[in-house]
Design an enzyme around this catalytic site. Structure first.
Site, short mmCIF file in Angstrom:
data_model
loop_
_atom_site.label_atom_id
_atom_site.label_comp_id
_atom_site.label_asym_id
_atom_site.label_seq_id
_atom_site.Cartn_x
_atom_site.Cartn_y
_atom_site.Cartn_z
N SER A 88 0.80 -1.23 0.00
CA SER A 88 0.00 0.00 0.00
C SER A 88 0.82 1.27 0.00
O SER A 88 0.29 2.35 0.25
CB SER A 88 -0.96 -0.01 1.20
OG SER A 88 -0.26 -0.33 2.37
N THR A 190 -1.17 3.25 4.77
CA THR A 190 -0.28 4.40 4.60
C THR A 190 0.88 4.33 5.59
O THR A 190 0.68 3.92 6.72
CB THR A 190 -1.09 5.66 4.95
OG1 THR A 190 -2.30 5.63 4.23
CG2 THR A 190 -0.31 6.91 4.71
N THR A 207 1.44 6.92 0.33
CA THR A 207 0.57 5.77 0.13
C THR A 207 0.26 5.55 -1.35
O THR A 207 0.38 6.48 -2.16
CB THR A 207 -0.78 5.98 0.88
OG1 THR A 207 -1.52 4.76 0.88
CG2 THR A 207 -1.63 7.05 0.24
N ARG A 217 -9.09 8.49 -8.00
CA ARG A 217 -9.38 8.67 -6.56
C ARG A 217 -8.10 9.12 -5.83
O ARG A 217 -7.03 8.57 -6.01
CB ARG A 217 -9.88 7.35 -5.96
CG ARG A 217 -10.26 7.44 -4.47
CD ARG A 217 -9.14 7.00 -3.55
NE ARG A 217 -9.54 6.97 -2.15
CZ ARG A 217 -8.68 6.81 -1.15
NH1 ARG A 217 -7.40 6.66 -1.38
NH2 ARG A 217 -9.11 6.80 0.11
N THR A 240 -3.91 7.19 9.26
CA THR A 240 -3.94 6.04 8.36
C THR A 240 -5.35 5.47 8.37
O THR A 240 -6.12 5.73 9.29
CB THR A 240 -2.91 4.98 8.80
OG1 THR A 240 -2.94 3.88 7.90
CG2 THR A 240 -3.20 4.46 10.20
N GLY A 241 -5.68 4.69 7.36
CA GLY A 241 -7.02 4.10 7.29
C GLY A 241 -7.77 4.61 6.09
O GLY A 241 -7.19 4.98 5.07
N1 GLY Z 1 -5.18 6.45 4.01
C1 GLY Z 1 -4.84 6.23 2.69
C2 GLY Z 1 -5.92 6.43 1.73
O1 GLY Z 1 -7.08 6.34 2.09
O2 GLY Z 1 -5.63 6.65 0.58
#
Ligand code: GLY
Length: 332
Positions: A88, A190, A207, A217, A240-241
């Site tokens: 990721s 991330t 990320t 996106r 993060t998340g």
């Molecule tokens: N936290 C990384 C993302 O949603 O792209």
């Protein structure tokens, strides 16, 4: 490693956790009493999301060797960007549904300087390009082809970011084509890294975003205030998340503002998580947000919506991995 690391297994995996009372008291649950404030004033402190011990150690060593906090953070994050096992971040990151790996990153220093890139293809080190945006352009954020062209103009070379494993994962995903983010996937997402060195706070994050996302996106990680915020007078926070959560709440900014008002890093993160978690209706499964924070005196903390969020902490060269307390006890 299982999706939800319990503190018991952390003790097994990271025995140093037992012998780091200062860290435990300043971040973890202590039954029946408020955590005692422990000052890390004057120390070099590095925190990163997930089990990024190697990245922390590289950043800390870099600071020890005389680099400033920003360059040290860039060194730590660059390591993860090159790690093709990390699905990721950077090279080896999972592609979008068109098969492109697109990267988001930002960086911010104690003076409020900031830079970032988003939807950038073909460049292995978005954190380095973000630093260049910060110091070598009048802008904060470059996107897409503009970001790639800028990176090339700064001496970066084109790299194929899609690995064989990433391409296979996309083929497997296409069988059902269901968009289903999984919390804490593989215990990393991330990399957000914040730190203090020589009294100066800084932070960065990087990320490849959500696996198999729609083309175009962009998540929280390149957005100042969402994935990262730094203020030399208050502290730093990174997230993060599920990026859409932090983007709608400017969670990193909020945490730094809570610290400015006197909250400890843990309490500031808890309050920012509560803002989000109180409003969740129905399934929480795709609602993970993990926050880590550091105040200007080097005190640290973290908190998450769902259990299973861990973060790496390095204080004066000693690294531990801690599990943050969470708002909900279960992922359901
Ligand atoms: N936290 C990384 C993302 O949603 O792209």
């Amino acid at each position: 490693m299982s999706n939800t690391i319990k503190r018991r297994s952390l003790l097994k995996l990271f025995p140093a956790y037992i012998v780091a009372p200062a860290i435990i008291v300043s971040t973890a649950k202590v039954a029946g009493c408020a955590p005692a404030p422990i000052s890390n004033a004057g120390k070099t402190v590095i925190l990163s999301t997930w089990n990024n011990q190697k990245a922390n150690n590289l950043a800390a060593a870099s600071a020890q060797n005389g680099k400033n906090i920003i360059d040290s953070i860039v060194e730590g994050i660059s390591h993860v960007e090159s790690d093709i096992e990390d699905m990721s971040v950077g090279k080896g990151g999972r592609p979008d549904r068109e098969g492109d790996v697109t990267l988001d990153s930002c960086i911010m220093d104690h003076e409020g300087n900031a830079g970032g890139v988003c939807f950038m293809k073909d460049i292995e080190h978005p954190i380095q390009v973000a630093r260049d945006v910060m110091y070598h352009t009048p802008h904060v954020l470059l996107a897409g082809e503009g970001a790639t062209n800028f990176a090339l103009s700064r001496g970066h070379t084109k790299t194929n970011l899609l690995t064989e494993a990433g391409a296979k994962a996309l083929e497997a995903w296409k069988v059902e084509s269901k968009y289903k983010p999984i919390p804490n996937i593989e215990q990393h997402d991330t990399i957000g890294m914040i730190g203090i060195h020589d009294g100066k706070v800084g932070g960065g994050c990087s990320t490849s975003g959500l696996a198999f996302k729609m083309q175009g996106r962009v998540g929280d990680s390149p957005i100042i205030g969402a994935g990262l915020f730094v203020d030399g007078d208050a502290g730093a926070c990174t997230a993060t998340g599920m990026g859409e959560i932090m983007m709608k709440n400017l969670s990193s900014f909020l945490v730094v503002e809570y610290m400015r008002s006197g909250d400890s890093p843990t309490e500031a993160c808890r309050k920012a998580v509560k803002r989000v978690a109180d409003k969740i209706k129905g399934s929480k499964k795709d609602q993970q947000m993990g926050l880590i924070a550091l105040d200007k005196d080097g005190n640290i903390g973290g908190y998450s919506v769902l259990p299973g969020f861990v973060y790496a902490v390095t204080i004066d060269g000693k690294t531990d991995v801690l599990e943050a307390d969470s708002y909900f006890d279960k992922i359901e």
